[in-house]
Every structure is written in structure tokens, then in C-alpha cells.
Design an enzyme around this catalytic site. Structure first.
Site, mmCIF file in Angstrom:
data_model
loop_
_atom_site.group_PDB
_atom_site.id
_atom_site.type_symbol
_atom_site.label_atom_id
_atom_site.label_comp_id
_atom_site.label_asym_id
_atom_site.label_seq_id
_atom_site.Cartn_x
_atom_site.Cartn_y
_atom_site.Cartn_z
ATOM 1 N N GLN A 78 0.813 -1.212 0.000
ATOM 2 C CA GLN A 78 0.000 0.000 0.000
ATOM 3 C C GLN A 78 0.851 1.268 0.000
ATOM 4 O O GLN A 78 0.322 2.375 0.076
ATOM 5 C CB GLN A 78 -0.933 -0.005 1.217
ATOM 6 C CG GLN A 78 -1.950 -1.127 1.177
ATOM 7 C CD GLN A 78 -2.799 -1.198 2.427
ATOM 8 O OE1 GLN A 78 -2.857 -0.264 3.223
ATOM 9 N NE2 GLN A 78 -3.479 -2.324 2.618
ATOM 10 N N HIS A 146 -1.311 0.170 5.451
ATOM 11 C CA HIS A 146 -1.950 1.114 6.369
ATOM 12 C C HIS A 146 -1.093 2.334 6.694
ATOM 13 O O HIS A 146 -0.769 2.601 7.854
ATOM 14 C CB HIS A 146 -2.352 0.403 7.664
ATOM 15 C CG HIS A 146 -3.449 -0.595 7.491
ATOM 16 N ND1 HIS A 146 -4.146 -1.118 8.555
ATOM 17 C CD2 HIS A 146 -3.967 -1.180 6.374
ATOM 18 C CE1 HIS A 146 -5.055 -1.985 8.103
ATOM 19 N NE2 HIS A 146 -4.951 -2.031 6.775
ATOM 20 N N GLU A 238 -15.847 2.515 8.777
ATOM 21 C CA GLU A 238 -16.432 3.563 9.613
ATOM 22 C C GLU A 238 -16.436 4.921 8.934
ATOM 23 O O GLU A 238 -15.507 5.263 8.188
ATOM 24 C CB GLU A 238 -15.629 3.715 10.915
ATOM 25 C CG GLU A 238 -15.591 2.499 11.792
ATOM 26 C CD GLU A 238 -14.792 2.739 13.068
ATOM 27 O OE1 GLU A 238 -14.599 1.754 13.811
ATOM 28 O OE2 GLU A 238 -14.354 3.887 13.333
ATOM 29 N N TYR A 248 -11.319 6.877 19.382
ATOM 30 C CA TYR A 248 -12.283 6.146 18.573
ATOM 31 C C TYR A 248 -12.186 4.623 18.755
ATOM 32 O O TYR A 248 -12.894 3.880 18.097
ATOM 33 C CB TYR A 248 -12.183 6.586 17.113
ATOM 34 C CG TYR A 248 -12.698 8.000 16.989
ATOM 35 C CD1 TYR A 248 -14.007 8.255 16.620
ATOM 36 C CD2 TYR A 248 -11.904 9.085 17.354
ATOM 37 C CE1 TYR A 248 -14.513 9.545 16.590
ATOM 38 C CE2 TYR A 248 -12.401 10.382 17.338
ATOM 39 C CZ TYR A 248 -13.708 10.596 16.952
ATOM 40 O OH TYR A 248 -14.209 11.886 16.954
ATOM 41 N N TYR A 259 -9.122 -10.596 11.183
ATOM 42 C CA TYR A 259 -9.147 -11.469 10.016
ATOM 43 C C TYR A 259 -8.972 -12.943 10.378
ATOM 44 O O TYR A 259 -9.355 -13.834 9.606
ATOM 45 C CB TYR A 259 -8.081 -11.038 9.006
ATOM 46 C CG TYR A 259 -8.490 -9.823 8.215
ATOM 47 C CD1 TYR A 259 -9.437 -9.916 7.201
ATOM 48 C CD2 TYR A 259 -7.941 -8.574 8.481
ATOM 49 C CE1 TYR A 259 -9.828 -8.806 6.475
ATOM 50 C CE2 TYR A 259 -8.323 -7.453 7.761
ATOM 51 C CZ TYR A 259 -9.266 -7.576 6.762
ATOM 52 O OH TYR A 259 -9.650 -6.463 6.041
#
Length: 368
Positions: A78, A146, A238, A248, A259
Site C-alpha cells: 500500500q 496502512h 467507519e 475512537y 481477520y
């Protein structure tokens, strides 16, 4: 902060097929694995390509030119070149901000944000100069997932950065790390004195909110409220209303599970954590986010638009004060990486094409 309300139900509307779209999608250009885009005051468009190239496109003529001076990126998974954001006063100062994955020692990587002066050239491209890194994820860790690193300028003139938790879970709750946080900085990367944790010093001083997973969208509404979306684990994507100093909950709570099948307690089991305004299970894999303010689609003013990766969709969200709900979903047939509003009020999308030239830039305009 008021007690959090339960997230609204995730009974997603059926995706609207092309024949029923209230808009026409026109292909304008193609890019190699594009990640983000931003318009300049002259109407040209900056587009980042994940492998490390920054392109400048004139949508009117189709002319495309490279922008030189981009820093080395840690491309893979990513990671790579991420967001691109002109300074709100770019026409005067020429500053452009870039986020990207940067290599560290050994097999480590981390997100970084730098700013540079952009000089445009007559060939349709440009040159970055005086590049300086103004922020880094701490610590650099192994893995290629991420990063987050979405950028926005707020109505307060501050630079806001989504810093995801790099698939390491616990740093999202650790104030010795800026992973899994929403970060608020001055335009030069210094820390505002009125940040909620400024007195703690270190990276904690950068933090506006914590307990986030993989945050890939951030936008301010007309009332100055900050909204953010993030990918959940297995389920539980979300949409959050971001409050000063709020937690949060990730990875302590989530409306999804790990997972490996291990359950995570839902938000409603821990009311001390701020709950999302919408959760999605099945997930939409949100990426890119605008809150529309244009004139081409007057009925959509104040609505949010979220790109969907695994959902291959454009998701429309209606806001009702501090609450939100999904109202429509358009089946785009491809992974949508980025959403932007053009100067004329059109909505622009970038597909997440991984093959050379497979990432289409689409312009959405009202159907005649």
C-alpha cells in the site's frame, strides 16, 4: 463531548447501475496506478502515481506533463507516493504538500509529509524545489500496509493528516506513537499550541484524535466539522465525526472482527470510546472523500461522496447535523481510489488501475 450515539444501520441501498445514473461519466485521461489528485488555480490537475511520479494534466486539452523533484518513495504493497495538496494560498506562495511512504533502516518504512515550491512550466509539467520533510510517522515499522497519509487544510488554516496504524494494532492507543491518529499541524509542520495533547510534548503534541485504523478520507463540512472514514478489519468500515481529543477505540473496539476470526467487542460495549456515525458490513473499502459544495449538482450540496475499492462504487452520504447515513450507491464497475470536486462543480474520480495506463480519470457531469 456528548455521549456517542449508536452508528446508523448498514442496510446498504442496492447499487445504482449505469443506465439509472443521474450523471454522465466521461473519461478524460489515464494514469499508472493513480492515488490522489488536486486542482491548481489555473484549472490544471496534479495527479500522484503510486510508484513515485507526479503528473500535471490540463483537462481541457488533455496535455500531460511530469513534475520533477519528487522524493524517493518506498513503493510496494500500500506504500508509495500518496496525497497531493496545494496550499490554500498556492497562487501567491507556490507551496505543494506531498505524502508518501519513505524507507527506513533495515526493512522498515513509514509515512512522511513534505512540502515544496512548485514552478509550472510551459510544457505542461513543473518542478518541485526547496523540498523539506515536515512530518513523519513514528516509529517506522516493518510491513507495507496502512499508511493512511491523507491531507487536508482546515478552515482554521491548519494542516490535517490521517496517520494509520500500519497494521500494528496497539500503536493506535499509544501516545508515544503518532500511528493510528489524526494529526493537526501548522502549515510549516510545527505543532499548534492549542492541540489537545500539546502539553505532553513529543509526538503526542501532534495528535488531535486517536484510536483509528486505516484512515483514507478526510473532509470538512460547511459548518467546519471534520469527518473521516477508515477501513475496518473484517467488517466495520467507519465514518466518524472527529472531535477534539476523542478516542475512537481501535483496536479495543470495532464493529468488525480480526481477520483470523477473533471477535472484537463492538463500540456499544465501551461507551467511553467515540462511536462511528456509519459502519459498513459488508465493507465498502472507502478511499477518497469530498463533501460537495458545487453548483452542477445543487441537490447534492452538503452531501459526502466516498470512493469504494472492494465495493467498486461511489457512495453518497447525507448529513443531518452530527449524524450521517448512506443514501445512494453507484456501481462504477471498478475500484475507486480518489474523489475530487472540480472548479466548475463537476465530480472527478480516479480508478485504482494497477496496470500501465489502467487508472482512468472520470469527470461526472449532470445527465442531459
Amino acid at each position: 463531548m456528548a455521549a456517542p450515539l449508536p452508528a446508523l444501520a448498514t442496510d446498504a441501498p442496492a447499487a445504482i447501475a449505469r443506465a439509472q445514473w443521474p450523471f454522465t461519466a466521461t473519461e478524460v485521461a489515464r494514469f499508472d496506478e493513480p492515488w490522489a489528485m488536486a486542482f491548481l488555480p489555473d484549472g490544471t490537475l496534479l495527479v500522484s502515481e503510486k510508484a513515485g511520479k507526479l503528473q500535471r494534466l490540463d483537462p481541457r486539452s488533455g496535455r500531460k506533463g511530469a513534475v520533477s523533484g519528487v522524493p524517493e518513495v518506498a513503493y510496494g504493497g500500500q506504500g508509495g507516493l500518496g496525497d497531493v495538496l496545494p496550499h490554500p494560498d498556492f497562487a501567491r506562495n507556490g507551496w505543494v504538500y506531498l505524502s508518501y511512504a519513505e524507507p527506513g533502516e533495515g526493512d522498515t518504512r513509514g509515512g512522511a509529509v513534505g512540502r515544496a515550491k512548485l514552478a509550472l512550466d510551459e510544457k505542461g509539467g513543473g518542478t518541485l524545489s526547496d523540498f523539506k520533510v515536515i512530518w513523519r510517522q513514528v516509529p517506522k515499522v516493518s510491513g507495507k500496509g496502512h499508511y493512511g497519509h491523507r491531507l487536508a487544510f482546515g478552515p482554521d488554516g491548519k494542516l490535517w493528516i490521517t496517520s494509520s496504524e500500519r497494521q500494528k494494532f496497539d500503536p493506535a492507543q499509544d501516545m508515544r506513537s503518532n500511528l493510528g491518529k489524526i494529526v493537526r499541524l501548522n502549515e510549516d509542520g510545527s505543532v499548534p499550541a492549542d492541540n489537545p495533547f500539546a502539553r505532553e510534548g513529543g509526538v503526542a503534541a501532534q495528535v488531535w484524535s486517536l484510536g483509528h485504523r486505516n484512515a483514507l478520507g478526510i473532509a470538512f463540512d460547511a459548518q467546519g466539522r471534520l469527518w473521516e472514514h477508515e477501513m475496518g478489519p473484517q467488517g466495520g468500515d467507519e465514518l466518524n465525526l472527529i472531535e477534539r481529543g476523542a478516542n475512537y477505540g481501535y483496536p479495543v473496539v470495532s464493529n468488525g472482527d480480526h481477520y483470523d476470526g477473533k471477535p472484537i467487542p463492538d463500540h456499544d460495549t465501551r461507551p467511553e470510546f467515540a462511536a462511528p456515525k456509519i459502519t459498513w458490513t459488508p465493507v465498502i473499502s472507502p478511499a477518497g472523500f469530498i463533501i460537495y459544495s458545487g453548483t452542477q449538482f445543487p441537490a447534492w450540496r452538503g452531501n459526502g461522496f466516498i470512493g469504494g475499492l472492494s465495493s467498486h462504487a461511489l457512495v453518497r452520504v447525507a448529513f443531518e447535523g452530527e449524524q450521517a447515513r448512506e443514501v445512494e450507491r453507484y456501481d462504477m464497475g471498478q475500484r475507486i481510489r480518489e474523489v475530487e470536486q472540480g472548479p466548475d462543480g463537476a465530480i472527478w474520480l480516479l480508478e485504482d488501475g494497477k496496470d500501465a495506463g489502467a487508472g482512468r480519470l472520470l469527470r461526472l457531469s449532470p445527465r442531459a
